[in-house]
Design a protein around this motif. Structure first.
Motif, mmCIF file in Angstrom:
data_model
loop_
_atom_site.group_PDB
_atom_site.id
_atom_site.type_symbol
_atom_site.label_atom_id
_atom_site.label_comp_id
_atom_site.label_asym_id
_atom_site.label_seq_id
_atom_site.Cartn_x
_atom_site.Cartn_y
_atom_site.Cartn_z
ATOM 1 N N GLN A 62 0.862 -1.182 0.000
ATOM 2 C CA GLN A 62 0.000 0.000 0.000
ATOM 3 C C GLN A 62 0.898 1.232 0.000
ATOM 4 O O GLN A 62 1.982 1.205 0.592
ATOM 5 C CB GLN A 62 -0.894 0.024 1.257
ATOM 6 C CG GLN A 62 -1.822 -1.165 1.383
ATOM 7 C CD GLN A 62 -2.894 -1.164 0.306
ATOM 8 O OE1 GLN A 62 -3.447 -0.134 -0.030
ATOM 9 N NE2 GLN A 62 -3.175 -2.333 -0.253
ATOM 10 N N PRO A 63 0.459 2.331 -0.610
ATOM 11 C CA PRO A 63 1.282 3.549 -0.594
ATOM 12 C C PRO A 63 1.508 4.052 0.828
ATOM 13 O O PRO A 63 0.659 3.867 1.705
ATOM 14 C CB PRO A 63 0.457 4.564 -1.392
ATOM 15 C CG PRO A 63 -0.677 3.822 -1.988
ATOM 16 C CD PRO A 63 -0.799 2.509 -1.314
ATOM 17 N N LEU A 64 2.651 4.697 1.047
ATOM 18 C CA LEU A 64 2.971 5.276 2.348
ATOM 19 C C LEU A 64 2.552 6.737 2.429
ATOM 20 O O LEU A 64 2.320 7.261 3.516
ATOM 21 C CB LEU A 64 4.469 5.169 2.644
ATOM 22 C CG LEU A 64 5.108 3.785 2.555
ATOM 23 C CD1 LEU A 64 6.525 3.830 3.104
ATOM 24 C CD2 LEU A 64 4.282 2.739 3.254
ATOM 25 N N VAL A 65 2.492 7.378 1.267
ATOM 26 C CA VAL A 65 2.194 8.801 1.191
ATOM 27 C C VAL A 65 1.049 9.005 0.220
ATOM 28 O O VAL A 65 1.016 8.398 -0.850
ATOM 29 C CB VAL A 65 3.444 9.598 0.727
ATOM 30 C CG1 VAL A 65 3.140 11.061 0.521
ATOM 31 C CG2 VAL A 65 4.583 9.420 1.728
ATOM 32 N N SER A 66 0.131 9.859 0.613
ATOM 33 C CA SER A 66 -1.033 10.165 -0.218
ATOM 34 C C SER A 66 -1.085 11.664 -0.459
ATOM 35 O O SER A 66 -0.937 12.452 0.480
ATOM 36 C CB SER A 66 -2.295 9.693 0.512
ATOM 37 O OG SER A 66 -3.438 10.269 -0.025
ATOM 38 N N THR A 67 -1.277 12.050 -1.713
ATOM 39 C CA THR A 67 -1.404 13.474 -2.022
ATOM 40 C C THR A 67 -2.883 13.823 -2.118
ATOM 41 O O THR A 67 -3.690 13.039 -2.599
ATOM 42 C CB THR A 67 -0.698 13.832 -3.349
ATOM 43 O OG1 THR A 67 -1.217 12.999 -4.380
ATOM 44 C CG2 THR A 67 0.800 13.622 -3.243
ATOM 45 N N LEU A 68 -3.205 15.010 -1.639
ATOM 46 C CA LEU A 68 -4.574 15.510 -1.667
ATOM 47 C C LEU A 68 -4.675 16.537 -2.788
ATOM 48 O O LEU A 68 -3.782 17.371 -2.955
ATOM 49 C CB LEU A 68 -4.932 16.148 -0.320
ATOM 50 C CG LEU A 68 -4.676 15.263 0.903
ATOM 51 C CD1 LEU A 68 -4.845 16.067 2.184
ATOM 52 C CD2 LEU A 68 -5.612 14.076 0.894
ATOM 53 N N ALA A 69 -5.742 16.472 -3.547
ATOM 54 C CA ALA A 69 -5.917 17.400 -4.666
ATOM 55 C C ALA A 69 -5.989 18.829 -4.156
ATOM 56 O O ALA A 69 -6.488 19.100 -3.061
ATOM 57 C CB ALA A 69 -7.188 17.048 -5.435
ATOM 58 N N THR A 80 -0.231 7.759 4.828
ATOM 59 C CA THR A 80 -1.360 6.832 4.921
ATOM 60 C C THR A 80 -1.212 6.049 6.228
ATOM 61 O O THR A 80 -0.185 6.155 6.923
ATOM 62 C CB THR A 80 -1.349 5.854 3.737
ATOM 63 O OG1 THR A 80 -0.152 5.065 3.809
ATOM 64 C CG2 THR A 80 -1.423 6.584 2.399
ATOM 65 N N GLU A 81 -2.195 5.246 6.526
ATOM 66 C CA GLU A 81 -2.094 4.388 7.710
ATOM 67 C C GLU A 81 -0.875 3.471 7.579
ATOM 68 O O GLU A 81 -0.134 3.257 8.542
ATOM 69 C CB GLU A 81 -3.371 3.560 7.878
ATOM 70 C CG GLU A 81 -3.391 2.733 9.140
ATOM 71 C CD GLU A 81 -4.699 1.977 9.309
ATOM 72 O OE1 GLU A 81 -4.644 0.866 9.895
ATOM 73 O OE2 GLU A 81 -5.754 2.466 8.880
ATOM 74 N N THR A 82 -0.655 2.950 6.388
ATOM 75 C CA THR A 82 0.515 2.099 6.150
ATOM 76 C C THR A 82 1.798 2.899 6.351
ATOM 77 O O THR A 82 2.758 2.395 6.936
ATOM 78 C CB THR A 82 0.476 1.487 4.732
ATOM 79 O OG1 THR A 82 -0.737 0.758 4.581
ATOM 80 C CG2 THR A 82 1.660 0.575 4.475
ATOM 81 N N GLY A 83 1.823 4.133 5.879
ATOM 82 C CA GLY A 83 2.993 4.986 6.064
ATOM 83 C C GLY A 83 3.301 5.219 7.529
ATOM 84 O O GLY A 83 4.462 5.169 7.959
ATOM 85 N N GLU A 84 2.265 5.465 8.322
ATOM 86 C CA GLU A 84 2.453 5.647 9.762
ATOM 87 C C GLU A 84 2.985 4.370 10.402
ATOM 88 O O GLU A 84 3.872 4.409 11.256
ATOM 89 C CB GLU A 84 1.135 6.071 10.419
ATOM 90 C CG GLU A 84 0.711 7.473 10.026
ATOM 91 C CD GLU A 84 -0.684 7.841 10.508
ATOM 92 O OE1 GLU A 84 -1.349 6.999 11.166
ATOM 93 O OE2 GLU A 84 -1.113 8.973 10.239
ATOM 94 N N GLN A 85 2.440 3.218 9.975
ATOM 95 C CA GLN A 85 2.900 1.930 10.518
ATOM 96 C C GLN A 85 4.353 1.653 10.152
ATOM 97 O O GLN A 85 5.138 1.217 10.992
ATOM 98 C CB GLN A 85 2.023 0.788 10.010
ATOM 99 C CG GLN A 85 0.632 0.779 10.571
ATOM 100 C CD GLN A 85 -0.247 -0.291 9.923
ATOM 101 O OE1 GLN A 85 0.133 -0.923 8.944
ATOM 102 N NE2 GLN A 85 -1.430 -0.474 10.478
#
Length: 120
Positions: A62-69, A80-85
């Protein structure tokens, strides 16, 4: 006085999925809410930061970082939650590894000579 520097890197194929620099970047993104602000805080180019994020995102399921429009209030970036983990587990791993070798390093350090004087 000695200095211990332990660098743990997790590889996915030939890519470094997570290491000290990428963990620092994740923490900066979480703190600043954008890749560009995180890059500035780390004295890194935006392009370099973006390439590191891309590598991390493709290295994990899963991606670690998510960009917001963008929009009226602008965009942003978040972990993301995965990034935090991943960041939490990586930091814990580094702390445990350092603790496990601390005594041996101290004993080894006792055998070190005095460091050379720094040149001015």
């Amino acid at each position: 006085m000695y200095r211990l520097d332990l660098k743990i890197r997790l590889y996915n194929g030939s890519d470094i999925a997570i290491g000290p620099g990428k963990a620092e970047l994740l923490a900066a993104i979480a703190q600043h809410g954008s890749i560009s602000a995180a890059a500035r805080a780390m004295d890194m180019s935006y392009r370099r930061a973006w390439l590191l994020v891309e590598t991390m995102n493709r290295s994990f399921k899963q991606p670690l970082v998510s960009t917001l429009a963008g929009g009226k209030h602008g965009g942003g970036t978040r972990l993301t939650e995965t990034g935090e983990q991943v960041l939490e587990h990586y930091r814990a791993l580094c702390a445990r590894a350092l603790g496990a070798i601390e005594n041996d390093c101290a004993e080894l350090a006792e055998l070190l000579s005095e460091p050379p004087a720094e040149k001015s």
